[in-house]
Design an enzyme around this catalytic site. Structure first.
Site, short mmCIF file in Angstrom:
data_model
loop_
_atom_site.label_atom_id
_atom_site.label_comp_id
_atom_site.label_asym_id
_atom_site.label_seq_id
_atom_site.Cartn_x
_atom_site.Cartn_y
_atom_site.Cartn_z
N SER A 96 0.91 -1.41 0.17
CA SER A 96 0.37 -0.13 0.04
C SER A 96 1.04 1.63 0.07
O SER A 96 2.26 1.13 0.74
CB SER A 96 -0.90 0.32 1.02
OG SER A 96 -1.66 1.76 1.78
N TYR B 272 -2.51 -1.04 10.95
CA TYR B 272 -2.56 -1.03 8.42
C TYR B 272 -1.33 -0.77 8.14
O TYR B 272 -0.47 -1.68 7.10
CB TYR B 272 -3.57 -0.62 8.06
CG TYR B 272 -3.77 -0.85 7.06
CD1 TYR B 272 -4.24 -1.98 6.25
CD2 TYR B 272 -3.21 -0.03 5.32
CE1 TYR B 272 -4.02 -2.10 4.49
CE2 TYR B 272 -3.38 0.26 4.42
CZ TYR B 272 -4.11 -0.69 4.01
OH TYR B 272 -4.39 -1.10 3.09
C1 BGC Z 1 -6.28 1.61 2.14
C2 BGC Z 1 -7.28 3.09 1.87
C3 BGC Z 1 -7.40 3.79 2.02
C4 BGC Z 1 -6.11 3.96 0.53
C5 BGC Z 1 -5.47 5.21 0.85
C6 BGC Z 1 -5.31 2.23 0.78
O1 BGC Z 1 -3.69 1.11 1.75
O2 BGC Z 1 -6.84 0.17 1.63
O3 BGC Z 1 -8.34 2.63 2.74
O4 BGC Z 1 -7.97 5.07 1.30
O5 BGC Z 1 -5.09 2.82 0.95
O6 BGC Z 1 -4.91 5.98 1.58
#
Ligand code: BGC
Length: 258
Positions: A146, A159
């Site tokens: 991410s 996360y």
């Molecule tokens: C998350 C989302 C978030 C996006 C941008 C992703 O990794 O799962 O919830 O909106 O990143 O911030």
């Protein structure tokens, strides 16, 4: 007709009953691969993906597993190998997130996020690598990270920590596994329109604030990420390892003063 990029490859995509994983599974199958669709809570979504892949003439099965439990991930890899005859590529896509103030995060939510996003990725990869070693074959690992492997995301601390861990796992394993012909890379999506984002998508104020942060001025679609996965899975990416490719419309490095 041009040759399919992934003709005859056997690929396991974790968390592919919906969202980015679903798009990745379908796209890799379009490129000629046979696919194991792994799911946890959405058997109907998984069956739908499997049917579409089978209709296109490729092999596909759905296999349920809780990726937070090591015996389950070992069984997932064994059953995948049994179903497709072998595995060439692993896409560690499954992921969960929980929105909570740091001071309110529960142990159960912390464990869930870490177990699926980090421990699960570690042990699925370990089982996959053991399989490749037994067969004396190289292979490719593609991790769905991410933008939050780099970018803080307040109220999503576990996360972000899990994705930071995936970033270092990608680098570390790239070096350790290179002698075996195994490459390890990550994709870092930004804001993609998927079920993980459903709350945000239904909140116009939050959505507009987010769009203001995305230079390309739109949310990503799962297909935007699937195309990057198809590239990383193909022989065009044979010389890439230890790298993260960002698919974020410019979100990560956006800054301006106006
Ligand atoms: C998350 C989302 C978030 C996006 C941008 C992703 O990794 O799962 O919830 O909106 O990143 O911030």
């Amino acid at each position: 007709m041009s040759a399919l990029k992934l003709q005859g490859k056997a690929i396991l995509v974790t968390g592919s009953s919906q969202g980015i994983g679903e798009a990745v599974a379908l796209r890799l199958a379009e490129e000629g691969a046979d696919i194991v669709v792994n799911y946890h809570s959405h058997p109907e979504g998984a069956d739908h993906v499997v049917q579409q892949i089978q209709a296109s003439g490729r092999k596909s099965v759905a296999i349920r597993a809780d990726l937070g439990l090591v015996p389950e991930v070992q069984r997932l890899v064994q059953e995948s190998v049994r179903a497709l005859g072998r595995l060439d590529i692993l896409v560690n896509n499954a992921g969960v997130e929980k929105n909570a103030d740091f001071w309110s995060v529960t142990e159960a939510d912390y464990d869930l996020v870490m177990n699926v996003n980090l421990k699960g990725v570690f042990f699925v990869t370990q089982a996959f690598v053991r399989h490749l070693m037994e067969r004396k074959r190289g292979g490719k690992v593609i991790n769905m990270s991410s933008v939050h492997e780099e970018l803080p995301f307040p109220h999503f601390a576990p996360y972000c920590m899990s994705k930071g861990g995936v970033k270092m796992m990608t680098r570390d394993l790239a070096i350790e596994l290179a002698p075996f012909g195994i490459t390890v890379n990550s994709i870092a999506p930004g804001a993609i329109e998927t079920p993980i984002n459903s709350k945000l998508l239904h909140d116009p104020a939050k959505l507009n604030a987010l769009l203001d942060n995305i230079p390309l001025r739109r949310l990503g679609q799962p297909g935007d990420v699937a195309g990057v996965a198809a590239f990383l899975a193909s022989s065009d990416a044979d010389y890439l390892t230890g790298t993260t490719l960002f698919a974020d419309g410019g979100l990560l490095w956006n800054y301006s003063e106006q």
